[in-house]
Design a protein around this motif. Sequence first.
Motif, PDB file in Angstrom:
ATOM      1  N   GLY A   1      48.650  40.262  36.175  1.00  0.00           N
ATOM      2  CA  GLY A   1      47.820  39.523  37.110  1.00  0.00           C
ATOM      3  C   GLY A   1      46.346  39.806  36.948  1.00  0.00           C
ATOM      4  N   PHE A   2      45.979  41.086  36.826  1.00  0.00           N
ATOM      5  CA  PHE A   2      44.574  41.452  36.712  1.00  0.00           C
ATOM      6  C   PHE A   2      44.093  41.424  35.262  1.00  0.00           C
ATOM      7  N   VAL A   3      44.720  42.223  34.405  1.00  0.00           N
ATOM      8  CA  VAL A   3      44.201  42.390  33.041  1.00  0.00           C
ATOM      9  C   VAL A   3      44.343  41.108  32.229  1.00  0.00           C
ATOM     10  N   LEU A   4      45.521  40.481  32.263  1.00  0.00           N
ATOM     11  CA  LEU A   4      45.703  39.287  31.435  1.00  0.00           C
ATOM     12  C   LEU A   4      44.856  38.118  31.941  1.00  0.00           C
ATOM     13  N   SER A   5      44.602  38.072  33.250  1.00  0.00           N
ATOM     14  CA  SER A   5      43.672  37.052  33.758  1.00  0.00           C
ATOM     15  C   SER A   5      42.279  37.254  33.174  1.00  0.00           C
TER      16      SER A   5
ATOM     17  N   ALA B   1      59.924  38.498  43.253  1.00  0.00           N
ATOM     18  CA  ALA B   1      61.299  38.904  42.974  1.00  0.00           C
ATOM     19  C   ALA B   1      61.498  40.390  43.246  1.00  0.00           C
ATOM     20  N   ASP B   2      60.511  41.211  42.875  1.00  0.00           N
ATOM     21  CA  ASP B   2      60.595  42.645  43.138  1.00  0.00           C
ATOM     22  C   ASP B   2      60.633  42.939  44.633  1.00  0.00           C
ATOM     23  N   VAL B   3      59.726  42.311  45.349  1.00  0.00           N
ATOM     24  CA  VAL B   3      59.608  42.587  46.783  1.00  0.00           C
ATOM     25  C   VAL B   3      60.835  42.096  47.549  1.00  0.00           C
ATOM     26  N   SER B   4      61.353  40.920  47.179  1.00  0.00           N
ATOM     27  CA  SER B   4      62.484  40.332  47.909  1.00  0.00           C
ATOM     28  C   SER B   4      63.826  40.888  47.471  1.00  0.00           C
ATOM     29  N   GLY B   5      63.846  41.567  46.331  1.00  0.00           N
ATOM     30  CA  GLY B   5      65.109  42.082  45.823  1.00  0.00           C
ATOM     31  C   GLY B   5      65.915  41.060  45.042  1.00  0.00           C
ATOM     32  N   HIS B   6      65.336  39.896  44.780  1.00  0.00           N
ATOM     33  CA  HIS B   6      66.017  38.870  43.985  1.00  0.00           C
ATOM     34  C   HIS B   6      65.733  39.111  42.504  1.00  0.00           C
TER      35      HIS B   6
ATOM     36  N   TRP C   1      44.805  39.760  42.385  1.00  0.00           N
ATOM     37  CA  TRP C   1      45.990  40.516  41.972  1.00  0.00           C
ATOM     38  C   TRP C   1      45.753  42.018  42.061  1.00  0.00           C
ATOM     39  N   LEU C   2      44.529  42.456  41.879  1.00  0.00           N
ATOM     40  CA  LEU C   2      44.239  43.877  42.054  1.00  0.00           C
ATOM     41  C   LEU C   2      44.430  44.280  43.513  1.00  0.00           C
ATOM     42  N   VAL C   3      44.056  43.398  44.431  1.00  0.00           N
ATOM     43  CA  VAL C   3      44.287  43.656  45.855  1.00  0.00           C
ATOM     44  C   VAL C   3      45.787  43.672  46.145  1.00  0.00           C
TER      45      VAL C   3
ATOM     46  N   LEU D   1      42.155  21.840  29.515  1.00  0.00           N
ATOM     47  CA  LEU D   1      43.593  22.097  29.438  1.00  0.00           C
ATOM     48  C   LEU D   1      43.925  23.578  29.593  1.00  0.00           C
ATOM     49  N   LEU D   2      42.927  24.457  29.404  1.00  0.00           N
ATOM     50  CA  LEU D   2      43.171  25.896  29.575  1.00  0.00           C
ATOM     51  C   LEU D   2      43.563  26.245  31.004  1.00  0.00           C
ATOM     52  N   TYR D   3      43.275  25.367  31.954  1.00  0.00           N
ATOM     53  CA  TYR D   3      43.727  25.622  33.322  1.00  0.00           C
ATOM     54  C   TYR D   3      45.251  25.629  33.416  1.00  0.00           C
ATOM     55  N   LEU D   4      45.940  24.917  32.528  1.00  0.00           N
ATOM     56  CA  LEU D   4      47.408  24.851  32.594  1.00  0.00           C
ATOM     57  C   LEU D   4      48.042  26.220  32.345  1.00  0.00           C
ATOM     58  N   PRO D   5      47.750  26.908  31.228  1.00  0.00           N
ATOM     59  CA  PRO D   5      48.335  28.241  31.050  1.00  0.00           C
ATOM     60  C   PRO D   5      47.830  29.248  32.075  1.00  0.00           C
ATOM     61  N   ALA D   6      46.581  29.088  32.516  1.00  0.00           N
ATOM     62  CA  ALA D   6      46.067  30.010  33.536  1.00  0.00           C
ATOM     63  C   ALA D   6      46.856  29.874  34.830  1.00  0.00           C
ATOM     64  N   ALA D   7      47.126  28.636  35.237  1.00  0.00           N
ATOM     65  CA  ALA D   7      47.909  28.416  36.459  1.00  0.00           C
ATOM     66  C   ALA D   7      49.340  28.899  36.279  1.00  0.00           C
ATOM     67  N   LEU D   8      49.900  28.667  35.093  1.00  0.00           N
ATOM     68  CA  LEU D   8      51.265  29.127  34.828  1.00  0.00           C
ATOM     69  C   LEU D   8      51.355  30.642  34.874  1.00  0.00           C
ATOM     70  N   LEU D   9      50.323  31.328  34.363  1.00  0.00           N
ATOM     71  CA  LEU D   9      50.303  32.791  34.427  1.00  0.00           C
ATOM     72  C   LEU D   9      50.307  33.272  35.867  1.00  0.00           C
ATOM     73  N   GLN D  10      49.472  32.661  36.717  1.00  0.00           N
ATOM     74  CA  GLN D  10      49.424  33.081  38.125  1.00  0.00           C
ATOM     75  C   GLN D  10      50.781  32.868  38.795  1.00  0.00           C
ATOM     76  N   ALA D  11      51.425  31.739  38.487  1.00  0.00           N
ATOM     77  CA  ALA D  11      52.736  31.458  39.073  1.00  0.00           C
ATOM     78  C   ALA D  11      53.774  32.469  38.584  1.00  0.00           C
ATOM     79  N   ALA D  12      53.693  32.831  37.294  1.00  0.00           N
ATOM     80  CA  ALA D  12      54.651  33.775  36.737  1.00  0.00           C
ATOM     81  C   ALA D  12      54.516  35.154  37.376  1.00  0.00           C
ATOM     82  N   VAL D  13      53.277  35.611  37.566  1.00  0.00           N
ATOM     83  CA  VAL D  13      53.070  36.924  38.194  1.00  0.00           C
ATOM     84  C   VAL D  13      53.529  36.885  39.650  1.00  0.00           C
ATOM     85  N   ALA D  14      53.232  35.791  40.343  1.00  0.00           N
ATOM     86  CA  ALA D  14      53.682  35.659  41.733  1.00  0.00           C
ATOM     87  C   ALA D  14      55.201  35.703  41.807  1.00  0.00           C
ATOM     88  N   LEU D  15      55.860  35.054  40.853  1.00  0.00           N
ATOM     89  CA  LEU D  15      57.318  35.052  40.825  1.00  0.00           C
ATOM     90  C   LEU D  15      57.854  36.450  40.550  1.00  0.00           C
ATOM     91  N   ARG D  16      57.196  37.168  39.641  1.00  0.00           N
ATOM     92  CA  ARG D  16      57.636  38.513  39.295  1.00  0.00           C
ATOM     93  C   ARG D  16      57.500  39.452  40.494  1.00  0.00           C
TER      94      ARG D  16
END
Length: 385
Positions: free
Chosen positions: A270-274, A315-320, A240-242, A297-312
Motif C-alpha cells: 500500500g505505501f511502498v508500491l504506491s 481479508a486478514d482483519v475479517s478472517g476470510h 495506507w501508512l495510517v 491509463l496509468l490510473y487503471l493499475p494504480a486503482a487496481l493496486l489500491q483495491a488489491a491491498v484493501a482486499l488483502r
Amino acid sequence: MTVSGILRSAAAGLAAASLVMGLTGGLARLGVSPSPASAMEFHGALMIPGFFGTLIGLERAVADGRTAALMVPLLSLAGVVSLLTGFEQAGAAGFLLAGLGLTLLTGCACWRQPTLFTAVMTMGAAFFVWANALWLSGRTITDVTYIWLGFLILTIVGERIELSRLMAPSDLAKFVLVGVIALFTAALVSGEPWDGSWIFGTSLAALAAWLLVHDIARKTVRTIGLARYSAACLLAGYVWLVVAALGVAAAPPGVAAFGHDAAVHAIGLGFVLSMVFAHAPIILPAVAGAKVRYTPLLYLPAALLQAAVALRVGADVSGHFDILPVAAWATIAAILLYGALLAMTGLVGKTVEGPDAGATGEAKPGSARIGQAVRSARSNASPER
C-alpha cells in the motif's frame, strides 16, 4: 552503450526478475501456484532487499555517477542469486555488503550536502545494514522484516523531505519530524512491532500525518497530467501508512494471527508500491534509460493496486483468508498492467523528460535520488517555476 549503461540496465532487469520470483513465491505460500522452494521460503527477502533494495541502490549509484558505485545494486543481486540457489547465509552477506555500500554512498552525499533529507536517507541505509547484520547473525527473516520496512520508510521519507522544501516546512516542523523518527527508531530497537505496538503505530501515523501536511502532493493533486497522477498515488500511500499504524496498534503482529500479514502488506504494497507507481515514469528514464512517459491509463493499475491491498487487509482483519489469493493475483495484475503500459508508452511517445514534462505541473524528485537528469526534469516541470 557504455559499461555503466550496460550495468545499469542489467541491474534493473535482474531487479525485475527478483520481483517476479518474490511474487511467485508469495503465491506459492498461499498454495495457489507452483514455485521453486527457495522463492517460497525467501519471499520477503526477494521482495524487500532483493527488489526494493536493489532499486534504491541503483538510484544512489546513478546519483553518485561513478561506475564503481554500481557495485551496490550488483551486490544486492548477488544476494538474490544466492537465495535462489539455496544459500541463505551467502544471500544475507550479499545484502549486508550492499547495505554497507549504500550507507557509504548516502553518507558521502550527506557529507557533501548536510541537510535533513540526506541525513534521514543515510539513517535509512543504516537500517538496511542493521537488518541484514541481524539476519546474518542467525535471526529469521520474520524477525528483521520491520527493520527492512523501516529502511524503505525512512528512504521514502527522506526523499519526500527533499521535495517538501517547496512547501517550506518551518524549523518547528523539522524538529517534530526528527522527534517522530527518533520514536520510530526506538520502537524498532525495542522490538516493539511484535508486542504492544502503540509506539510503533503512533510513530507510523505521525510520519504519515507529517508527510500529508508538508508534501507538495497536496498541491499538485489539483493540477493535471503526471503531476496529478503522481500526487494521487503518493496520497494513497500515506493513507495506507495510517492504516498500517492503526493495524499494528489494534492487532500487534506478535499477538494477532492476521496482524503481521496485514501490517506488512499495508506498508510494503500500500505505501511502498504506491510510491513506486508514483515515481517510476520519472525515475526510469534517468536510472535505466527507459523511454517511458505518462498516460492517463496509468490510473487503471494504480486503482487496481489500491483495491488489491484493501482486499488483502480486509481479508486478514475479517478472517476470510480464502480471499487472500484473489488479493495476491490482483496485485500481480496491477504490476503487470503498470509495466505493460509503461512499455507501451516507450514505444509510441516521448519520455517524461521531453517537452511534454512541463505540461504536467509535476514537481520531480531531486538529486539525491537520480542525479542531474531528474534535477533538470524537476526544474522544467515544477509548478513553482
